[in-house]
Design a protein around this motif. Structure first.
Motif, short mmCIF file in Angstrom:
data_model
loop_
_atom_site.label_atom_id
_atom_site.label_comp_id
_atom_site.label_asym_id
_atom_site.label_seq_id
_atom_site.Cartn_x
_atom_site.Cartn_y
_atom_site.Cartn_z
N LEU A 1 9.94 42.88 50.84
CA LEU A 1 9.01 42.41 51.87
C LEU A 1 9.75 41.59 52.93
CD1 LEU A 1 5.99 42.38 52.56
CD2 LEU A 1 5.81 40.25 51.33
N ALA A 2 10.84 40.94 52.53
CA ALA A 2 11.58 40.11 53.48
C ALA A 2 12.15 40.91 54.64
CB ALA A 2 12.71 39.38 52.75
N ALA B 1 2.27 55.13 54.94
CA ALA B 1 1.37 55.20 56.10
C ALA B 1 2.03 55.96 57.23
CB ALA B 1 1.01 53.79 56.55
N GLU C 1 9.69 48.21 59.54
CA GLU C 1 8.61 48.64 60.42
C GLU C 1 9.16 49.23 61.72
OE1 GLU C 1 5.59 48.66 59.43
OE2 GLU C 1 4.52 49.16 61.26
N GLU D 1 -5.11 53.75 59.83
CA GLU D 1 -5.15 52.58 60.70
C GLU D 1 -6.27 51.67 60.23
OE1 GLU D 1 -3.16 51.79 63.41
OE2 GLU D 1 -1.91 53.37 62.55
N MET D 2 -6.00 50.38 60.19
CA MET D 2 -7.06 49.42 59.90
C MET D 2 -7.96 49.32 61.11
SD MET D 2 -7.11 47.38 57.14
CE MET D 2 -7.49 45.76 57.76
N MET E 1 10.69 43.46 56.01
CA MET E 1 9.56 44.24 56.52
C MET E 1 9.66 44.51 58.02
SD MET E 1 6.75 45.55 55.29
CE MET E 1 5.47 46.46 56.12
N ALA E 2 10.11 43.53 58.78
CA ALA E 2 10.12 43.68 60.25
C ALA E 2 11.06 44.81 60.66
CB ALA E 2 10.52 42.37 60.90
N GLY F 1 9.81 46.83 47.88
CA GLY F 1 8.58 46.05 47.75
C GLY F 1 7.36 46.92 47.95
N ILE F 2 6.20 46.34 47.64
CA ILE F 2 4.96 47.11 47.73
C ILE F 2 4.58 47.34 49.19
CG2 ILE F 2 2.56 47.15 47.03
CD1 ILE F 2 3.48 44.97 44.92
N GLY F 3 4.69 46.26 49.98
CA GLY F 3 4.32 46.36 51.40
C GLY F 3 5.16 47.40 52.14
N PRO F 4 6.50 47.34 52.03
CA PRO F 4 7.32 48.34 52.71
C PRO F 4 7.03 49.76 52.25
CG PRO F 4 8.64 46.45 52.11
CD PRO F 4 7.31 46.24 51.49
N LEU G 1 0.23 53.35 44.81
CA LEU G 1 -0.08 53.31 46.23
C LEU G 1 -0.57 54.67 46.72
CD1 LEU G 1 2.77 51.07 47.66
CD2 LEU G 1 0.52 50.44 46.82
N TRP H 1 4.22 50.87 51.15
CA TRP H 1 2.93 51.19 51.76
C TRP H 1 3.11 51.58 53.22
CZ3 TRP H 1 -1.97 51.93 50.20
CH2 TRP H 1 -3.02 51.74 51.09
N ALA H 2 3.96 50.84 53.93
CA ALA H 2 4.21 51.13 55.34
C ALA H 2 4.86 52.50 55.49
CB ALA H 2 5.08 50.04 55.96
#
Lengths: 258, 374
Positions: free
Chosen positions: B24-25, B64, B31, B97-98, B27-28, B55-58, B89, B60-61
């Motif tokens: 997650l660190a 997506a 992305e 998109e949210m 992530m930027a 990580g989970i967030g990356p 996931l 997921w990205a």
């Protein structure tokens, strides 16, 4: 520590005093990796105080607390911040920030720790909501507009947002109806296996305890008796026996093991 | 630092290699690189072997982005030891998109202005009706308390009398004294030019008794007690205590609102008398020390300057101001809903509005007194 290499939390000889009253008197506790550890105890035995001490919110009056092998009290400020970021916490009443929406609550630790674009933040918010089973339209709601079960889930989503390996839950199912509580148990087990979490929870809910916990720690006489569920069930200590074999316990036990 | 991913292949066969920090660190950067992926068709093999601590967030990205660029037809396979949470996931709702989290789209231009004006007017109308309703209920409960002594809640009344009255004594006394000294000092400098030093006494007595004593007291009380009323009742409202009282068949107006307002109505005139006395003492002290007007002469002059109505014209205002401050404070407290921010906002509103209403009422009194020559 070769004999217990996977210990995530190690508490040694913890002493907690309030004035003349000693709540914990030489309490020892070890939580190992990938287990769900339940803490139970009568009212006033210091469950919440123990949790707060492990979290580093309260300084112990004696003894040491180590998380991932590091002692919170002896760490520098930055080391402490890093350690705090490695675990997630949900508080008993959710403790969502009431002036922020659910989405903003989830994004709060992310914004604080990483420089992320709005798009990414929205993406991660969607992920965390989906993980805890909240519908996307919950994002724009304020905590006061949520039901009790949704508050618990939103708090869990916030606790998960920094992707912790260790999760602390304070009474995660209190105030929920049995169906919501059972759903929460399912969710917890699911996340536990899928995300490789170590979970420490304080609970009075025997159903939750029987369904989810690998090991249980009982606070009696200022110390902690920790054992597997089976071990605890056959423990001869009168209070423990009463707790796990009382009228209310039998139903929960039958349901799970019968 | 190397890019966290690179893409090679051609036409319908692609290979996406992930490497470096995928936690997650990072992530930027992740992305940014994901945003650079072009639209793809065919088969894509995603190689996780170089990704460290995914990580989970990356993850997921990545899913997506792959869903977005391969919307038409892209067959993705994950190889090289994908993280365990990948399956979880993929089972969740496909990451789209949210929906935008805030900002309802409001109409623009003239229509927008009319829209806002309309909403504002309706809100103001509702607020006025609610405030009137609250006032009515307080008056009704007050009327009831006259016939049923238990509704007066004497213990609670005494407590509030202590908190709003007794504990305010030092600050009211000090401020009245100091302001009066200042007025006397500045006034004396002007009047000395005409050799009319003695009129300082008139200046101090009339201004303190008619206006300043009661007005200063009201402003101090609004700041101390008005805010306390709003905050106390507001926190009770947040804790559902008010609903609990209602559910137990008790009237929160009788229990919480009326004792506070009555306590203020009793305390304000007493505090005003104190402020008047301290103001006169301040003026007298300055006259004696600075202008060589002895105490005896000050009091002789004071008697001549006073008309029988001077004292009462100030004193009558005290209970009126007390009702205004008490009503606004308790009403704003009862309005608190939902959040800590509301509590802060309404406490501020309570103080600002009660001071405004006190000054407005003071102006009306001034006009009234001139008309009836009081």
């Amino acid at each position: 520590m070769p004999q217990d290499a996977q210990a995530v939390i190690r508490v040694r000889g913890l002493v907690t005093r309030f004035g003349a009253q000693t709540v914990h008197d030489g309490l020892d506790l070890v939580v190992r990796e990938h287990e769900i550890f339940g803490i139970v105890g009568g009212s006033g035995t210091g469950k919440s105080v123990l949790l707060r001490t492990i979290l580093g919110l309260r300084q112990p009056d004696g003894g040491t607390v180590e998380i991932f092998g590091r002692d919170m009290q002896s760490l520098s400020r930055s080391g402490r911040e890093t350690l705090v970021r490695s675990y997630g916490v949900t508080f008993q009443n959710g403790a969502l920030i009431s002036s922020l929406t659910v989405a903003q609550n989830i994004q709060l630790p992310l914004r604080e720790n990483f420089a992320l674009s709005e798009h990414t933040l929205d993406l991660l918010t969607g992920l965390n909501l989906a993980l805890v089973g909240l519908p996307p339209d919950a994002a724009a709601k304020f905590p006061a507009q949520l039901s009790g079960g949704m508050v618990k889930r939103a708090a869990l989503a916030r606790a998960l947002s920094l992707e912790p390996r260790l999760l602390f839950l304070d009474e995660p199912t209190s105030g929920l109806d049995p169906i919501s509580a059972a759903a929460f148990d399912q969710l917890l087990l699911y996340l536990h296996t899928q995300l490789q979490l170590t979970v420490v929870m304080v609970t009075h809910d025997l159903d939750t305890l029987f369904r989810t916990c690998n090991r249980v720690g009982v606070l009696v006489d200022g110390r902690m008796v920790s054992d597997t569920l089976e071990g605890i069930l056959s423990n001869p200590h009168p209070w423990i026996h009463e707790y796990f074999h009382g009228a209310r316990a039998r139903g929960a036990e039958l349901e799970t093991h019968g | 630092m190397t890019a966290p991913l690179d893409l090679d292949g051609e036409r319908r066969s692609w290979r996406l290699r992930l490497h470096g920090d995928w936690s997650l660190a990072a992530m930027a950067q992740i992305e940014d690189s994901l945003a650079g992926l072009p639209e793809l068709h065919g088969a894509l093999s995603c190689d996780w072997s170089g990704a460290e601590s995914p990580g989970i967030g990356p993850t997921w990205a990545l899913l997506a982005r792959l869903a977005a660029i391969g919307a038409a037809d892209l067959n993705v396979t994950h190889v090289g030891g994908p993280p365990r949470h990948l399956e979880l996931l993929r089972k969740l709702a496909p990451p789209g998109e949210m929906s935008p989290i805030d900002g309802r789209d409001a109409p623009q231009g003239i229509e927008g202005i009319a829209d806002r004006l309309g909403h504002w007017s309706i809100a103001q109308g509702r607020a006025a009706r609610a405030a009137t309703g609250f006032f009515g209920r307080v008056v009704a409960v007050c009327g009831e308390a006259l016939t049923r002594l238990r509704a007066l809640r004497v213990p609670s009344l005494v407590r509030h009398l202590y908190e709003t009255g007794v504990t305010a004594i030092p600050i009211v006394a000090l401020i009245a004294f100091l302001i009066s000294v200042i007025v006397a000092y500045l006034g004396a400098q002007q009047l000395a030019r005409f050799g009319a030093d003695i009129f300082v006494v008139d200046l101090v007595t009339i201004s303190v008794l008619r206006e300043m004593g009661v007005l200063l007291t009201a402003i101090i009380v609004a700041g101390r007690s008005g805010s306390a009323f709003a905050a106390e009742i507001g926190v009770m409202q947040l804790n559902d205590e008010i609903d609990a009282l209602r559910a137990m068949g008790m009237n929160p107006i009788e229990l919480l609102v009326l004792p506070r307002i009555l306590a203020l109505v009793i305390a304000m005139p007493l505090l005003t008398i104190l402020a008047d006395a301290m103001g006169l003492a301040g003026g007298g002290l300055l006259a004696a020390l600075q202008l060589d007007i002895p105490w005896t002469e000050f009091f002789n002059r004071l008697h001549e300057a006073l008309s029988p109505t001077t004292f009462w014209s100030g004193m009558i205002k005290a209970p009126v101001f007390a009702v205004l401050i008490g009503m606004v404070g308790t009403y704003r407290g009862m309005q608190v809903r939902e959040s800590a921010r509301e509590l802060g906002r309404l406490t501020t509103v309570a103080v600002v509005q009660s001071i405004f209403l006190v000054i407005l009422a003071d102006a009306l009194f001034a006009v009234l007194y001139v008309k009836i020559d009081f």
